[in-house]
Design a protein around this motif. Structure first.
Motif, PDB file in Angstrom:
ATOM      1  N   GLY A  42     -26.065  33.991  43.482  1.00  0.00           N
ATOM      2  CA  GLY A  42     -26.156  33.200  44.704  1.00  0.00           C
ATOM      3  C   GLY A  42     -25.282  31.970  44.713  1.00  0.00           C
ATOM      4  O   GLY A  42     -25.205  31.273  45.731  1.00  0.00           O
ATOM      5  N   ALA A  43     -24.626  31.675  43.581  1.00  0.00           N
ATOM      6  CA  ALA A  43     -23.738  30.516  43.533  1.00  0.00           C
ATOM      7  C   ALA A  43     -22.552  30.731  44.458  1.00  0.00           C
ATOM      8  O   ALA A  43     -22.125  31.865  44.682  1.00  0.00           O
ATOM      9  CB  ALA A  43     -23.266  30.279  42.107  1.00  0.00           C
ATOM     10  N   PRO A  44     -21.989  29.659  44.992  1.00  0.00           N
ATOM     11  CA  PRO A  44     -20.888  29.818  45.955  1.00  0.00           C
ATOM     12  C   PRO A  44     -19.621  30.397  45.351  1.00  0.00           C
ATOM     13  O   PRO A  44     -18.806  30.973  46.072  1.00  0.00           O
ATOM     14  CB  PRO A  44     -20.658  28.380  46.459  1.00  0.00           C
ATOM     15  CG  PRO A  44     -21.269  27.499  45.434  1.00  0.00           C
ATOM     16  CD  PRO A  44     -22.403  28.254  44.847  1.00  0.00           C
ATOM     17  N   ASP A  55     -12.737  22.430  46.797  1.00  0.00           N
ATOM     18  CA  ASP A  55     -13.778  22.971  47.679  1.00  0.00           C
ATOM     19  C   ASP A  55     -14.816  23.754  46.878  1.00  0.00           C
ATOM     20  O   ASP A  55     -16.016  23.659  47.134  1.00  0.00           O
ATOM     21  CB  ASP A  55     -13.151  23.875  48.739  1.00  0.00           C
ATOM     22  CG  ASP A  55     -12.349  23.098  49.772  1.00  0.00           C
ATOM     23  OD1 ASP A  55     -12.518  21.865  49.855  1.00  0.00           O
ATOM     24  OD2 ASP A  55     -11.550  23.729  50.489  1.00  0.00           O
ATOM     25  N   ASP A  56     -14.360  24.528  45.895  1.00  0.00           N
ATOM     26  CA  ASP A  56     -15.281  25.328  45.080  1.00  0.00           C
ATOM     27  C   ASP A  56     -16.195  24.447  44.231  1.00  0.00           C
ATOM     28  O   ASP A  56     -17.404  24.698  44.123  1.00  0.00           O
ATOM     29  CB  ASP A  56     -14.498  26.266  44.164  1.00  0.00           C
ATOM     30  CG  ASP A  56     -13.851  27.414  44.921  1.00  0.00           C
ATOM     31  OD1 ASP A  56     -14.147  27.573  46.124  1.00  0.00           O
ATOM     32  OD2 ASP A  56     -13.050  28.141  44.307  1.00  0.00           O
ATOM     33  N   LEU A  57     -15.614  23.420  43.609  1.00  0.00           N
ATOM     34  CA  LEU A  57     -16.433  22.537  42.775  1.00  0.00           C
ATOM     35  C   LEU A  57     -17.436  21.767  43.621  1.00  0.00           C
ATOM     36  O   LEU A  57     -18.608  21.643  43.251  1.00  0.00           O
ATOM     37  CB  LEU A  57     -15.538  21.567  41.997  1.00  0.00           C
ATOM     38  CG  LEU A  57     -16.280  20.626  41.042  1.00  0.00           C
ATOM     39  CD1 LEU A  57     -17.038  21.408  39.976  1.00  0.00           C
ATOM     40  CD2 LEU A  57     -15.311  19.633  40.400  1.00  0.00           C
ATOM     41  N   TYR A  58     -16.996  21.276  44.767  1.00  0.00           N
ATOM     42  CA  TYR A  58     -17.904  20.522  45.630  1.00  0.00           C
ATOM     43  C   TYR A  58     -19.006  21.422  46.191  1.00  0.00           C
ATOM     44  O   TYR A  58     -20.171  21.006  46.296  1.00  0.00           O
ATOM     45  CB  TYR A  58     -17.134  19.858  46.764  1.00  0.00           C
ATOM     46  CG  TYR A  58     -17.971  18.871  47.543  1.00  0.00           C
ATOM     47  CD1 TYR A  58     -18.325  17.645  46.986  1.00  0.00           C
ATOM     48  CD2 TYR A  58     -18.422  19.175  48.822  1.00  0.00           C
ATOM     49  CE1 TYR A  58     -19.106  16.745  47.689  1.00  0.00           C
ATOM     50  CE2 TYR A  58     -19.199  18.269  49.531  1.00  0.00           C
ATOM     51  CZ  TYR A  58     -19.539  17.059  48.964  1.00  0.00           C
ATOM     52  OH  TYR A  58     -20.320  16.164  49.650  1.00  0.00           O
ATOM     53  N   TRP A  71     -24.607  23.031  46.057  1.00  0.00           N
ATOM     54  CA  TRP A  71     -25.541  24.144  45.889  1.00  0.00           C
ATOM     55  C   TRP A  71     -26.645  23.810  44.892  1.00  0.00           C
ATOM     56  O   TRP A  71     -27.814  24.089  45.151  1.00  0.00           O
ATOM     57  CB  TRP A  71     -24.771  25.378  45.438  1.00  0.00           C
ATOM     58  CG  TRP A  71     -25.594  26.612  45.272  1.00  0.00           C
ATOM     59  CD1 TRP A  71     -26.146  27.378  46.263  1.00  0.00           C
ATOM     60  CD2 TRP A  71     -25.963  27.235  44.035  1.00  0.00           C
ATOM     61  NE1 TRP A  71     -26.821  28.447  45.729  1.00  0.00           N
ATOM     62  CE2 TRP A  71     -26.725  28.382  44.358  1.00  0.00           C
ATOM     63  CE3 TRP A  71     -25.702  26.942  42.703  1.00  0.00           C
ATOM     64  CZ2 TRP A  71     -27.254  29.231  43.378  1.00  0.00           C
ATOM     65  CZ3 TRP A  71     -26.224  27.782  41.727  1.00  0.00           C
ATOM     66  CH2 TRP A  71     -26.986  28.905  42.068  1.00  0.00           C
ATOM     67  N   VAL A  72     -26.274  23.204  43.764  1.00  0.00           N
ATOM     68  CA  VAL A  72     -27.309  22.925  42.762  1.00  0.00           C
ATOM     69  C   VAL A  72     -28.302  21.883  43.254  1.00  0.00           C
ATOM     70  O   VAL A  72     -29.508  21.972  42.973  1.00  0.00           O
ATOM     71  CB  VAL A  72     -26.707  22.480  41.400  1.00  0.00           C
ATOM     72  CG1 VAL A  72     -25.860  23.573  40.804  1.00  0.00           C
ATOM     73  CG2 VAL A  72     -25.930  21.186  41.506  1.00  0.00           C
ATOM     74  N   ASP A 102     -33.957  22.552  43.370  1.00  0.00           N
ATOM     75  CA  ASP A 102     -35.120  21.663  43.428  1.00  0.00           C
ATOM     76  C   ASP A 102     -34.979  20.526  42.416  1.00  0.00           C
ATOM     77  O   ASP A 102     -35.903  20.219  41.658  1.00  0.00           O
ATOM     78  CB  ASP A 102     -36.404  22.448  43.173  1.00  0.00           C
ATOM     79  CG  ASP A 102     -37.654  21.637  43.553  1.00  0.00           C
ATOM     80  OD1 ASP A 102     -37.539  20.738  44.406  1.00  0.00           O
ATOM     81  OD2 ASP A 102     -38.724  21.899  42.971  1.00  0.00           O
ATOM     82  N   VAL A 103     -33.815  19.907  42.411  1.00  0.00           N
ATOM     83  CA  VAL A 103     -33.561  18.810  41.489  1.00  0.00           C
ATOM     84  C   VAL A 103     -32.924  17.650  42.249  1.00  0.00           C
ATOM     85  O   VAL A 103     -32.068  17.854  43.108  1.00  0.00           O
ATOM     86  CB  VAL A 103     -32.650  19.262  40.324  1.00  0.00           C
ATOM     87  CG1 VAL A 103     -31.318  19.773  40.841  1.00  0.00           C
ATOM     88  CG2 VAL A 103     -32.420  18.149  39.325  1.00  0.00           C
ATOM     89  N   GLU A 104     -33.380  16.449  41.961  1.00  0.00           N
ATOM     90  CA  GLU A 104     -32.843  15.263  42.610  1.00  0.00           C
ATOM     91  C   GLU A 104     -31.489  14.911  42.003  1.00  0.00           C
ATOM     92  O   GLU A 104     -31.204  15.212  40.848  1.00  0.00           O
ATOM     93  CB  GLU A 104     -33.812  14.082  42.446  1.00  0.00           C
ATOM     94  CG  GLU A 104     -35.166  14.287  43.112  1.00  0.00           C
ATOM     95  CD  GLU A 104     -35.055  14.359  44.622  1.00  0.00           C
ATOM     96  OE1 GLU A 104     -34.166  13.683  45.178  1.00  0.00           O
ATOM     97  OE2 GLU A 104     -35.842  15.099  45.240  1.00  0.00           O
TER      98      GLU A 104
END
Length: 374
Positions: free
Chosen positions: A99-101, A170-173, A178-179, A184-186
């Motif tokens: 599911g990662a971009p 764009d991929d790194l951003y 996404w994370v 579910d992490v701040e």
């Protein structure tokens, strides 16, 4: 990483190691290897470095993609030799990030006695924007995951020249966004880490997050042997004879003449104008054309005393500090570009990785829970 009996290296052995690394074709890219003229203009055989510093007439060029693919293959095959130890020893688990971009792996510390990981790192590999992948950075990313007790998203961003600027950014951003939205992490528990060209991509991602007033701005960033200018040391200006680009030419395996080649491949499918090339390369530097960086998170920059890009790291940290950014720099004696990849050979690499772990634990907050989508 476990102690190595070979960690303390004499200057003679260190020189032999650097010489061996120089044989990697990626680090010695030449203008003639990579570019082919589409005209009969004899000036096409001159070096890109010379062309960029002159006002010669435009030269139409194209990339020799077959040679570039061979260079990539050799770079990746060498890295595969270091991949299996972490997994085989049961210290980490490597799982595809579904599911990662973009194509990415999760790296999760699983060694007995370790508490549950409570930080999240997004890792950007090096390779001059034209080579490398999650495979080439896996060993170092595993070491950092253990040092920080963190889950790492090891990202394979798209490579130039097939995917020029801003595809890698764009991929790194997108991966950073996404994370923070899917795991579910701040943001207080999220860190951007990169080496070489990946480190400069991290700064580009910070600039993008800042420009968008983004909730995806991480809590900290770690930049290992960053490449802050594709035209040479210190803000893209022609270096002096006393610059690290010249002084360290014989002590680093990375060839100064390769830098503008990486820049041209990253930014252009072909070079049509010297002035256009210079302007675009300067645009791609990571922050020099930005007057302020007021909202940057704490940053750790690591560089080798013997690497050609040492001046870039020093100049960037000074620039960031002038705007009250919490930026620190660590310079490791006698070390070369991206020395952190060799903790089993040089003690300074082990020290640097430990320092990364301390910095990240200090500058971030533990995540109570993390929902890692496998």
């Amino acid at each position: 990483p476990p102690p190595s009996p070979n960690a303390a290296m004499s200057s003679k052995r260190l020189a032999h190691l650097v010489e061996a690394m120089r044989k990697q074709p990626l680090f010695r890219l030449s203008y003639e290897d990579v570019f082919r003229s589409t005209t009969d203009d004899s000036s096409a055989s001159s070096s890109l470095s010379s062309s960029c510093s002159s006002s010669s007439s435009p030269v139409a060029l194209e990339v020799d993609r077959s040679h570039l693919q061979r260079v990539r293959g050799l770079f990746e095959s060498q890295s595969k030799k270091n991949m299996s130890a972490h997994v085989a020893e049961g210290r980490v688990s490597v799982v595809q990030a579904k599911g990662a971009p973009v194509d990415s792996d999760w790296i999760i510390p699983v060694a007995s006695g370790f508490p549950e990981p409570d930080r999240l790192i997004v890792y950007a590999h090096g390779g001059g924007y034209v080579a490398g992948s999650k495979i080439t950075s896996q060993a170092l990313a595993c070491d950092i995951a253990e040092a920080c007790n963190a889950v790492v998203l090891n990202v394979s961003y798209r490579l130039a020249p097939e995917h020029p600027f801003p595809a890698a950014l764009d991929d790194l951003y997108a991966s950073l966004s996404w994370v923070t939205s899917q795991c579910d992490v701040e943001r207080d528990s999220v860190v951007l880490v990169g080496d070489s060209a990946g480190a400069s991509l991290c700064v580009s991602a910070l600039l993008k997050a800042q420009a968008e007033n983004s909730k995806h701005m991480p809590a900290a960033a770690v930049l290992m042997s960053p490449v802050f200018s594709l035209l040479g040391a210190g803000q893209g200006f022609v270096p002096s004879e006393n610059s690290s680009l010249e002084v360290n030419r014989e002590t680093d395996y990375l060839c100064p003449d390769s830098l503008p080649i990486f820049g041209a491949l990253y930014g252009l499918h072909s070079i049509t104008s010297v002035e256009e090339t210079k302007a675009k390369l300067l645009t791609f530097t990571t922050g020099w054309d930005h007057p302020e960086v007021p909202d940057f998170p704490p940053m750790l920059v690591q560089a080798g005393e013997a690497e050609i890009l040492l001046d870039d790291s020093r100049a960037f940290v000074e620039h960031a500090r002038s705007f009250n950014v919490d930026a620190r720099i660590e310079i490791y004696g006698h070390m070369f570009h991206a020395f952190q990849y060799l903790p089993r050979f040089v003690d300074e690499a082990r020290q640097a990785i430990v320092s990364v772990g301390v910095f990240i634990r200090e500058k971030t907050a533990p995540a109570p829970t993390m929902k890692i989508p496998f």
